[in-house]
Design a protein around this motif. Structure first.
Motif, PDB file in Angstrom:
ATOM      1  N   PRO A 283       0.603  -0.874  -0.464  1.00 51.23           N
ATOM      2  CA  PRO A 283       0.076  -0.310  -0.050  1.00 51.23           C
ATOM      3  C   PRO A 283       1.099   1.416  -0.153  1.00 51.23           C
ATOM      4  O   PRO A 283       0.214   2.343  -0.460  1.00 51.23           O
ATOM      5  CB  PRO A 283      -1.129   0.151   1.256  1.00 51.23           C
ATOM      6  CG  PRO A 283      -1.327  -2.005   1.430  1.00 51.23           C
ATOM      7  CD  PRO A 283       0.723  -2.301   1.147  1.00 51.23           C
ATOM      8  N   ASP A 284       2.061   1.734   0.364  1.00 47.50           N
ATOM      9  CA  ASP A 284       2.944   2.417   0.617  1.00 47.50           C
ATOM     10  C   ASP A 284       3.661   2.823  -0.412  1.00 47.50           C
ATOM     11  O   ASP A 284       4.338   3.750  -0.784  1.00 47.50           O
ATOM     12  CB  ASP A 284       3.928   2.344   1.574  1.00 47.50           C
ATOM     13  CG  ASP A 284       3.166   2.315   3.609  1.00 47.50           C
ATOM     14  OD1 ASP A 284       2.206   2.841   3.528  1.00 47.50           O
ATOM     15  OD2 ASP A 284       3.702   1.450   4.128  1.00 47.50           O
ATOM     16  N   TYR A 285       3.535   1.797  -1.577  1.00 45.19           N
ATOM     17  CA  TYR A 285       5.131   1.974  -3.012  1.00 45.19           C
ATOM     18  C   TYR A 285       3.681   1.005  -4.198  1.00 45.19           C
ATOM     19  O   TYR A 285       4.916   1.979  -5.411  1.00 45.19           O
ATOM     20  CB  TYR A 285       5.773   0.942  -2.359  1.00 45.19           C
ATOM     21  CG  TYR A 285       7.000   1.483  -1.453  1.00 45.19           C
ATOM     22  CD1 TYR A 285       8.290   2.065  -1.341  1.00 45.19           C
ATOM     23  CD2 TYR A 285       6.568   0.473   0.424  1.00 45.19           C
ATOM     24  CE1 TYR A 285       8.832   2.418  -0.893  1.00 45.19           C
ATOM     25  CE2 TYR A 285       7.513   0.620   0.975  1.00 45.19           C
ATOM     26  CZ  TYR A 285       8.671   1.722   0.538  1.00 45.19           C
ATOM     27  OH  TYR A 285       9.978   2.209   1.306  1.00 45.19           O
ATOM     28  N   VAL A 286       2.703   0.872  -3.592  1.00 42.60           N
ATOM     29  CA  VAL A 286       2.193   0.607  -4.969  1.00 42.60           C
ATOM     30  C   VAL A 286       0.725   1.750  -5.290  1.00 42.60           C
ATOM     31  O   VAL A 286       0.232   1.464  -3.755  1.00 42.60           O
ATOM     32  CB  VAL A 286       2.266  -1.061  -5.311  1.00 42.60           C
ATOM     33  CG1 VAL A 286       0.895  -1.718  -6.944  1.00 42.60           C
ATOM     34  CG2 VAL A 286       3.634  -1.019  -5.567  1.00 42.60           C
ATOM     35  N   ILE A 454       1.463  -9.060  -6.438  1.00 40.94           N
ATOM     36  CA  ILE A 454       0.220  -9.970  -6.717  1.00 40.94           C
ATOM     37  C   ILE A 454      -0.640 -10.148  -5.460  1.00 40.94           C
ATOM     38  O   ILE A 454      -2.003 -10.067  -5.924  1.00 40.94           O
ATOM     39  CB  ILE A 454       0.449 -10.472  -8.017  1.00 40.94           C
ATOM     40  CG1 ILE A 454       0.792 -10.156  -9.234  1.00 40.94           C
ATOM     41  CG2 ILE A 454      -1.061 -11.654  -7.953  1.00 40.94           C
ATOM     42  CD1 ILE A 454       1.542 -10.548 -10.291  1.00 40.94           C
ATOM     43  N   ASN A 455       0.158 -10.998  -4.578  1.00 42.03           N
ATOM     44  CA  ASN A 455      -0.589 -11.960  -3.794  1.00 42.03           C
ATOM     45  C   ASN A 455      -0.852 -10.837  -2.317  1.00 42.03           C
ATOM     46  O   ASN A 455      -1.638 -11.314  -1.735  1.00 42.03           O
ATOM     47  CB  ASN A 455       1.182 -12.698  -2.980  1.00 42.03           C
ATOM     48  CG  ASN A 455       1.291 -13.237  -3.987  1.00 42.03           C
ATOM     49  OD1 ASN A 455       0.023 -14.233  -4.915  1.00 42.03           O
ATOM     50  ND2 ASN A 455       3.081 -13.994  -3.532  1.00 42.03           N
ATOM     51  N   ALA A 456       0.045  -9.054  -2.374  1.00 41.27           N
ATOM     52  CA  ALA A 456      -0.992  -8.249  -1.548  1.00 41.27           C
ATOM     53  C   ALA A 456      -2.509  -7.880  -1.813  1.00 41.27           C
ATOM     54  O   ALA A 456      -3.569  -7.859  -1.356  1.00 41.27           O
ATOM     55  CB  ALA A 456      -0.366  -6.880  -1.649  1.00 41.27           C
ATOM     56  N   TRP A 457      -2.847  -7.946  -3.539  1.00 45.00           N
ATOM     57  CA  TRP A 457      -4.241  -7.385  -3.637  1.00 45.00           C
ATOM     58  C   TRP A 457      -5.067  -8.889  -3.736  1.00 45.00           C
ATOM     59  O   TRP A 457      -5.924  -8.268  -3.463  1.00 45.00           O
ATOM     60  CB  TRP A 457      -4.117  -7.296  -5.026  1.00 45.00           C
ATOM     61  CG  TRP A 457      -2.909  -6.074  -5.112  1.00 45.00           C
ATOM     62  CD1 TRP A 457      -2.880  -4.982  -4.169  1.00 45.00           C
ATOM     63  CD2 TRP A 457      -2.199  -5.466  -6.955  1.00 45.00           C
ATOM     64  NE1 TRP A 457      -2.229  -3.842  -5.213  1.00 45.00           N
ATOM     65  CE2 TRP A 457      -1.598  -3.942  -6.344  1.00 45.00           C
ATOM     66  CE3 TRP A 457      -2.703  -5.421  -8.271  1.00 45.00           C
ATOM     67  CZ2 TRP A 457      -1.925  -2.863  -7.482  1.00 45.00           C
ATOM     68  CZ3 TRP A 457      -1.935  -4.798  -8.926  1.00 45.00           C
ATOM     69  CH2 TRP A 457      -1.101  -3.928  -8.973  1.00 45.00           C
ATOM     70  N   LYS A 458      -4.766 -10.166  -3.308  1.00 47.86           N
ATOM     71  CA  LYS A 458      -5.164 -10.416  -3.722  1.00 47.86           C
ATOM     72  C   LYS A 458      -5.392 -11.581  -2.327  1.00 47.86           C
ATOM     73  O   LYS A 458      -6.779 -11.491  -1.987  1.00 47.86           O
ATOM     74  CB  LYS A 458      -4.212 -12.471  -4.520  1.00 47.86           C
ATOM     75  CG  LYS A 458      -5.115 -13.588  -4.456  1.00 47.86           C
ATOM     76  CD  LYS A 458      -4.278 -14.616  -4.722  1.00 47.86           C
ATOM     77  CE  LYS A 458      -5.453 -16.158  -4.735  1.00 47.86           C
ATOM     78  NZ  LYS A 458      -4.452 -17.277  -5.109  1.00 47.86           N
ATOM     79  N   ASN A 459      -4.174 -11.066  -1.058  1.00 40.13           N
ATOM     80  CA  ASN A 459      -4.621 -11.856  -0.225  1.00 40.13           C
ATOM     81  C   ASN A 459      -5.368 -10.415   0.955  1.00 40.13           C
ATOM     82  O   ASN A 459      -5.903 -10.639   2.390  1.00 40.13           O
ATOM     83  CB  ASN A 459      -3.491 -12.090   0.915  1.00 40.13           C
ATOM     84  CG  ASN A 459      -3.102 -13.139   0.053  1.00 40.13           C
ATOM     85  OD1 ASN A 459      -3.937 -14.239  -0.525  1.00 40.13           O
ATOM     86  ND2 ASN A 459      -1.666 -13.385   0.210  1.00 40.13           N
ATOM     87  N   ASN A 460      -5.324  -8.910   0.316  1.00 41.10           N
ATOM     88  CA  ASN A 460      -6.040  -7.672   1.295  1.00 41.10           C
ATOM     89  C   ASN A 460      -7.042  -6.840   0.234  1.00 41.10           C
ATOM     90  O   ASN A 460      -6.586  -5.829  -0.336  1.00 41.10           O
ATOM     91  CB  ASN A 460      -4.736  -7.058   1.786  1.00 41.10           C
ATOM     92  CG  ASN A 460      -5.393  -5.864   2.454  1.00 41.10           C
ATOM     93  OD1 ASN A 460      -6.297  -5.838   2.758  1.00 41.10           O
ATOM     94  ND2 ASN A 460      -4.386  -4.853   3.426  1.00 41.10           N
ATOM     95  N   PRO A 461      -8.207  -7.206   0.912  1.00 41.35           N
ATOM     96  CA  PRO A 461      -9.403  -7.085  -0.015  1.00 41.35           C
ATOM     97  C   PRO A 461      -9.307  -5.339   0.576  1.00 41.35           C
ATOM     98  O   PRO A 461      -9.640  -4.541  -0.636  1.00 41.35           O
ATOM     99  CB  PRO A 461     -10.223  -7.780   0.532  1.00 41.35           C
ATOM    100  CG  PRO A 461     -10.466  -8.508   1.656  1.00 41.35           C
ATOM    101  CD  PRO A 461      -8.692  -8.311   1.359  1.00 41.35           C
ATOM    102  N   ASP A 462      -8.793  -4.554   1.630  1.00 44.00           N
ATOM    103  CA  ASP A 462      -8.903  -4.001   2.074  1.00 44.00           C
ATOM    104  C   ASP A 462      -8.086  -2.498   0.700  1.00 44.00           C
ATOM    105  O   ASP A 462      -7.942  -1.476   1.586  1.00 44.00           O
ATOM    106  CB  ASP A 462      -8.310  -3.374   3.725  1.00 44.00           C
ATOM    107  CG  ASP A 462      -9.566  -4.321   4.189  1.00 44.00           C
ATOM    108  OD1 ASP A 462     -10.535  -4.345   4.022  1.00 44.00           O
ATOM    109  OD2 ASP A 462      -9.100  -4.644   5.670  1.00 44.00           O
TER     110      ASP A 462
END
Length: 504
Positions: A283-286, A454-462
């Motif tokens: 969230p801080d870099y992308v 990709i994994n962060a977007w997949k695993n964190n819907p917030d």
């Protein structure tokens, strides 16, 4: 160049008509093909040789023919052949083998074959295996080369699996992973700009460069590819391959020689030096976004979720902005910024190198005309060229400084022929030069950087998907990625235009 047969799997498809046949015909016109040459189209469609020739030459709207070239086209078409097969039936590959042996006898092509997979990625594993079953991958009795189009996997795991499967049937030096971006003259010129000029190379490091921006913008939406695009997104479609290749050209160390192995090894080392962004840091870099409905060029255009084939609740990104670092001696502490998106104000790809300002602002005063730091702008498309922005004194009393531009356009080289990307890359493959093709290790290293995002977007819907109106430069949140006062350089149609708000 060695005689050979150029085999296109998926020859009845769109890519063959749009890019491959026009590129090979241009090579034919420029006398760049070997004397002994033939092309064999292979796919499911039931074409005869004559029907195939007509479809890809006479009736091909993408094949731009100049006046007086009709005879050349007829002669070129005589070297085109076609073999229908069921690509999922291993026994059908015997038909391909028989046709190739016929061509060896007729054209003296000596068992040299290029297999170009202009097919869906699902066949990237099938076709090499079935070629192997019929000994069509064997080096004895002629060389064999396998060309595959992106995507090279859907994530790191599938990319590794694909490489392992390919290497069961072909050796690494036989595999050519094609990325048409690397065929662009201006991408290749990044290396020449850096390593052939004494005015740039000494400054190309953390001591003098403040940051590097890479922008790749498209003004179109997803068109009729909504279903496909929603499975991909901007990160997979553009960043993992095209833009990281540009990063490699900008950031790599000088190779010992200009040969393929040395250049590709330096690019691999660069990929391995990119600092990974953890899932927690994403969230801080992308920043990711989707275009929404708005007026663009006087017309109302749809939002992404309103496009055909796109789910109403889609979270697939049509825009991505990334801040990252390269952890090596040259680039330690220098931020790199990437952004790419659809429905942006114009179609443009460029690199902006921003240099550090002098340590003492000698000529700063309240009446000073606003000037930007020194910047080198390398335009990859359109209006290919370079522009250098630097400060000069405004005529008159006092030391008022204004940014001026010095630019060069490739179009100024009016007597130089600039080949299209596919033309250049196909010719290199025919010559056996893999310099502009990706190595398997480099592909896997690039995915290591992309996978956590990709994994962060997949695993964190917030994690937010930012909407941005079509015709703007993306989500406002992307401005927060940039350190310092300058922000993103929003490219204008003219490469030398340094104004933030210009007419496109």
């Amino acid at each position: 160049m060695d005689p050979h047969v150029f085999v296109i799997f998926g020859a009845s498809g769109d890519l063959t008509r749009r890019k491959l046949i026009p590129a090979i015909f241009q090579l034919y016109k420029n006398n760049s093909l070997p004397k002994d040459f033939a092309l064999l189209g292979v796919s499911r469609t039931e074409f005869t040789d004559e029907a195939f020739r007509e479809a890809v030459t006479t009736d091909n709207k993408h094949l731009k023919k100049k006046e007086g070239e009709e005879e050349q086209l007829k002669e070129f078409a005589k070297s085109l052949f076609y073999q229908p097969i069921d690509t999922n039936d291993p026994e059908d590959y015997a038909k391909v083998k028989d046709r190739l042996h016929e061509m060896d006898d007729k054209y003296n092509t000596r068992g040299n074959y290029i297999f170009y997979l202009s097919t869906p990625p699902s066949l990237y594993e099938t076709i090499p295996e079935y070629l192997h079953r019929h000994d069509l991958n064997a080096k004895n009795g002629g060389w064999k080369r396998l060309v595959i189009e992106k995507p090279f996997g859907y994530d790191g795991k599938s990319a590794r699996e694909l490489n392992q499967i390919l290497l069961q049937y072909f050796e690494e030096d036989q595999i050519y992973r094609i990325d048409h971006y690397l065929g662009k003259e201006t991408v290749q010129n990044l290396l020449v700009t850096r390593f052939a000029n004494g005015i740039f190379e000494p400054l190309w490091n953390r001591n003098y460069i403040q940051h590097v921006q890479i922008t790749s913008a498209e003004s179109i939406g997803v068109e009729n590819r909504g279903g496909y695009y929603d499975e991909s997104g901007a990160l997979r479609d553009m960043v993992q391959n095209h833009l990281l290749q540009i990063v490699a050209h900008i950031g790599m160390e000088p190779p010992n020689t200009a040969d393929a192995k040395a250049i590709r090894n330096e690019k691999l080392k660069l990929f391995q030096s990119i600092r990974l962004i953890s899932e927690e840091e994403v969230p801080d870099y992308v920043v990711r976004g989707q275009y929404i409905a708005a007026e663009m060029d006087g017309k109302e255009v749809k939002g992404y979720r309103e496009e055909k084939g796109v789910p109403e609740d889609s979270r697939t990104e049509t825009y991505v902005g990334i801040k990252f670092f390269i952890d090596n001696w040259r680039w330690a502490g220098v931020p790199f910024y990437l952004r790419t998106g659809k429905r942006l104000p114009t179609k443009v790809t460029e690199v902006v190198v921003t240099f550090k300002s002098p340590p003492h602002r000698l000529f700063f005063n309240v009446n000073e005309i606003q000037s930007t730091p020194n910047q080198l702008v390398i335009r990859i498309q359109p209006q290919e060229g370079l522009a250098l922005h630097f400060g000069m004194k405004v005529p008159g009393a006092g030391f008022h400084v204004k940014t001026v531009d010095m630019d060069f356009h490739y179009s100024d080289l009016t007597d130089a022929y600039v080949p299209e990307a596919y033309e250049r890359l196909i010719l290199d493959c025919m010559k056996g030069d893999p310099t502009l093709y990706a190595m398997g290790d480099s592909v896997e290293a690039a995915w290591k950087f992309i996978d956590p995002i990709i994994n962060a977007w997949k695993n964190n819907p917030d994690i937010t998907v930012h909407g941005y109106p079509s015709g703007t430069w993306g989500p406002a949140a992307a401005e927060d990625l940039i350190e310092g006062e300058e922000g993103w350089r929003n490219p204008c149609e003219e490469i030398s235009n340094s104004q933030e708000n210009c007419e496109l």
